[in-house]
Design a protein around this motif. Structure first.
Motif, PDB file in Angstrom:
ATOM      1  N   PRO A 250       0.817  -1.216   0.000  1.00  0.00           N
ATOM      2  CA  PRO A 250       0.000   0.000   0.000  1.00  0.00           C
ATOM      3  C   PRO A 250       0.854   1.270   0.000  1.00  0.00           C
ATOM      4  N   GLU A 251       1.888   1.317   0.827  1.00  0.00           N
ATOM      5  CA  GLU A 251       2.685   2.542   0.922  1.00  0.00           C
ATOM      6  C   GLU A 251       3.391   2.871  -0.380  1.00  0.00           C
ATOM      7  N   VAL A 252       4.013   1.898  -1.027  1.00  0.00           N
ATOM      8  CA  VAL A 252       4.697   2.198  -2.288  1.00  0.00           C
ATOM      9  C   VAL A 252       3.689   2.605  -3.358  1.00  0.00           C
ATOM     10  N   SER A 253       2.499   2.038  -3.301  1.00  0.00           N
ATOM     11  CA  SER A 253       1.443   2.395  -4.256  1.00  0.00           C
ATOM     12  C   SER A 253       0.938   3.812  -4.020  1.00  0.00           C
ATOM     13  N   PHE A 254       0.757   4.171  -2.748  1.00  0.00           N
ATOM     14  CA  PHE A 254       0.337   5.547  -2.431  1.00  0.00           C
ATOM     15  C   PHE A 254       1.405   6.543  -2.882  1.00  0.00           C
ATOM     16  N   ARG A 255       2.679   6.212  -2.668  1.00  0.00           N
ATOM     17  CA  ARG A 255       3.766   7.095  -3.097  1.00  0.00           C
ATOM     18  C   ARG A 255       3.727   7.310  -4.609  1.00  0.00           C
TER      19      ARG A 255
ATOM     20  N   ALA B 216      -4.494  -0.291  -4.185  1.00  0.00           N
ATOM     21  CA  ALA B 216      -3.997   0.797  -3.337  1.00  0.00           C
ATOM     22  C   ALA B 216      -3.736   2.069  -4.143  1.00  0.00           C
ATOM     23  N   ALA B 217      -3.076   1.964  -5.286  1.00  0.00           N
ATOM     24  CA  ALA B 217      -2.776   3.152  -6.087  1.00  0.00           C
ATOM     25  C   ALA B 217      -4.049   3.837  -6.557  1.00  0.00           C
TER      26      ALA B 217
END
Length: 148
Positions: free
Chosen positions: A42-47, A73-74
């Motif tokens: 999720p975090e890498v996708s949000f970034r 997530a993205a």
């Protein structure tokens, strides 16, 4: 084209192989790797989504185990459309029809040579906002704007 790329641990091998090819591709002006040790999908996708939404990148590539988690997530980032694709028809449709800015793939689903063959085509694809699909993408954008 300015790209971001990223993966959690279960996508690192494929991500690194793709990143190596992108680094020498003349169509790509920059590649920023948003991965970090221990990062979650999720975090890498949000970034990646934020980088595109904020105009820091034109498109992104996310790799996880299946490509599904990163796409989900993205897609939560307002204004961002992410698609999981492992075949030519879906890759083409993701951009030409749906104007997806992020391509998601699964390290457990596709081998690096096949992934690169699709990304090589993906880099040249463009969305036509005047097409019938352009109207539908506009409908999605209008819905999203009302919910913001």
């Amino acid at each position: 084209m300015r790209l971001v790329i990223g993966a959690p641990g279960n996508g690192t091998v494929l991500k690194d192989a793709i990143k190596e090819r992108l680094a020498v591709d003349r169509r790509v002006s920059s590649v920023v790797d948003l991965s970090a040790p221990g990062i979650t999908y999720p975090e890498v996708s949000f970034r990646a989504g934020r980088a595109i939404a904020e105009g820091e990148a034109d498109r992104g590539i996310l790799i996880c185990g299946t490509g599904v988690g990163t796409a989900i997530a993205a897609g939560k980032v307002p204004g961002v459309r992410a698609a999981t694709a492992h075949d030519l028809i879906t890759v083409r449709g993701s951009v030409e029809n749906y104007d997806a800015q992020i391509l998601c793939m699964g390290q457990n689903v596709i081998a690096a040579p096949a992934a690169w063959a699709l990304i090589d085509i993906w880099l040249d694809l463009r969305h036509d906002p005047t097409s019938d699909y352009g109207l539908k993408v506009g409908e999605i954008e209008a819905y999203e704007a009302r919910r913001a």
